[in-house]
Design an enzyme around this catalytic site. Structure first.
Site, PDB file in Angstrom:
ATOM      1  CB  SER A  29      42.357  38.975  34.705  1.00 38.38           C
ATOM      2  OG  SER A  29      42.474  37.995  35.715  1.00 38.38           O
ATOM      3  CG  ASP A  32      42.501  34.145  36.968  1.00 38.51           C
ATOM      4  OD1 ASP A  32      43.165  33.257  36.381  1.00 38.51           O
ATOM      5  OD2 ASP A  32      42.997  35.224  37.329  1.00 38.51           O
ATOM      6  CG  ASP A  89      44.645  36.161  33.158  1.00 37.68           C
ATOM      7  OD1 ASP A  89      44.008  35.814  34.181  1.00 37.68           O
ATOM      8  OD2 ASP A  89      45.527  37.044  33.190  1.00 37.68           O
ATOM      9  CG  ASP A 109      47.164  35.531  36.107  1.00 36.64           C
ATOM     10  OD1 ASP A 109      45.992  35.298  36.461  1.00 36.64           O
ATOM     11  OD2 ASP A 109      47.607  36.690  35.967  1.00 36.64           O
TER      12      ASP A 109
END
Length: 455
Positions: free
Chosen positions: A102, A242, A244, A246
């Site tokens: 992440s 961010d 990734d 999500d």
């Protein structure tokens, strides 16, 4: 296989995440794949990976473990976490692995694991079993090995994300976007073709060395280029993701960061106006604003312990149409209760279009009526002991003590929540008042001074 001799530190509450190669590496990834296959016997698995230098090799190792355990593995390639969720639930696969850390620095990596329909595997729901089996090496033998398949999911994913809005209602806003050199542009480059907006793009090229800093818009310094560009361009909106993607974060037309709390309020209002009487799920940090919106629009507000695994579990239990954490995770029933960083900003653009107002105008009343501290992270050696001392100090005078997640302390016109992080050695502090910013500052200092006096 022989027992694995390495650190267990990578196994967290919701996923596996740590420093490469000491806390996560290809050997561990292979074993995690074998362990998952041994425990759950999946016929089909979705797997994807982010842009970090170590991600592809770790993905290939995990895929080998799953295949050696008998699973057919569908590689969706370089992607964001929500694309793995989507690939798993949309194509009815038996589980999914996402190789990502992440927003952490590039020398970190990890594995997020889900079962059918994108249901998370956490420490409470099987991750400890996977850890134990991975380290022991006592895997069951599969009747036959599985194979690796390449799978293209982007067209189906884009169509699904766009189904949450009506593009025909959208006005031609000027929007600045910043992916922080994470993976968001994999989706954004296709998504923007369907939208009427003019975009100014910052750091959109995926680059796992993160040359402009870690992709974590929760940090003020990471938001600074976006703020400056929104102001310089006189743009209508700024959006950051961010690593990734999500989670998404919002800068209003005046260059101000909009706290996740007020974005939860705005999206709750959107869903309840479309679907009266539905249930909204919120985390325990700050929620008076969300509760008021639910009361006003005849919806039902349900509190959940924070953390995506707990939030999704609560969402499924109460059939919530929408849920969110103030940390910018937004969950949608029609996205199999999974979180998405693409759906929220599309909805915000539609609300701006329909109401003829900018984001700052849309949240101004919420900010005035329920001022909040934002999340303050405190590095504390013994968080549990500090929380217990806070409980002892306030439990006699508070109107309500809530132990759903850490401690929530409530008075007539102010309240706060103090909870341990499930992913970092921190306790997280959040406070809100009813329309009184001076009281917010006064009580924030009082509680923080007490915490520092007892740590």
């Amino acid at each position: 296989m022989e027992p694995l001799q390495m650190s267990h530190e990578g196994f967290k509450a919701y996923d596996i995440r740590g420093i490469v190669p000491d806390e996560i590496n290809e050997d561990l990834a292979y074993r995690v794949g074998r362990a998952y296959a041994s425990l759950y016997h999946p016929k089909t698995m979705c797997i994807g990976y982010d842009v970090r230098p170590s991600s592809k090799a770790i993905m290939e190792a995990a895929a080998r473990g799953l295949m050696d355990g008998g699973s057919e593995v569908y590689n969706i390639g370089l992607c964001g976490t929500e694309m793995m969720y989507f690939g798993t639930f949309y194509y009815h696969m038996d589980g999914g692995f996402m190789i990502t850390a992440s927003h952490n620095p590039s020398n970190y990596n990890g594995i997020k694991i889900v079962r059918q329909e994108g249901i998370p595997v956490s420490a409470d729901t099987g991750l400890k079993d996977i850890e134990s089996l991975a380290f022991s090496g006592n895997f069951s033998e599969a009747p036959k090995k599985g194979s690796l398949h390449e799978k293209e999911i982007l067209p189906d994913y884009i169509r699904t994300v766009l189904s949450f809005v009506d593009v025909k209602k959208m006005k031609p806003f000027h929007i600045v976007v910043n992916a922080g050199n994470g993976c968001a542009n994999i989706v954004f480059s296709e998504l923007k073709k369907h939208l009427p907006f003019t975009f100014t793009e910052l750091y959109m090229e995926p680059d796992g060395s993160f040359p402009h800093g870690v992709p974590n818009p929760m940090l003020e310094e990471c938001r600074k280029p976006l703020v400056e560009k929104v102001l310089a361009e006189k743009a209508d909106l700024g959006i950051a993701w961010d690593g990734d993607f999500d989670r998404c974060f919002f800068i209003d037309e005046n260059g101000h960061f909009v706290e996740g709390y007020y974005m939860v309020g705005l999206l709750s209002e959107y869903f309840l106006k479309q679907h009266p009487g539905e249930t909204i799920v919120h985390d325990p940090r700050v929620f008076w604003c969300t509760e008021k919106i639910c009361r006003d629009l005849k919806g039902k507000a349900v509190e959940s312990k924070g953390g995506h695994a707990f939030m999704k579990e609560t969402m499924r239990r109460v059939h919530g149409i929408y849920g969110a954490e103030n940390s910018a995770h937004h969950f949608f029933r029609d996205f199999s209760y999974c979180d998405s960083g693409m759906i929220p900003w599309l909805i915000v653009a539609q609300v701006m279009s329909e109401k003829g107002k900018h984001l700052g105008e849309l949240v101004a009343e919420m900010e005035k009526e329920y001022p909040c501290s934002g999340e303050i992270n405190l590095t504390i050696k013994d968080g549990a002991a500090v929380i217990e001392k806070v409980k002892e100090k306030y439990e006699k005078t508070a109107t309500r003590i809530d132990l759903t997640d850490g401690i929530g302390v409530e008075f007539d016109n102010w309240r706060f929540n103090l909870r341990p992080s499930n992913t970092e050695p921190l306790i997280r502090f959040n406070m809100e008042t009813k329309g009184d910013r001076a009281l917010l500052e006064e009580k924030k200092k009082e509680v923080m001074d007490f915490i520092h006096s007892v740590e």
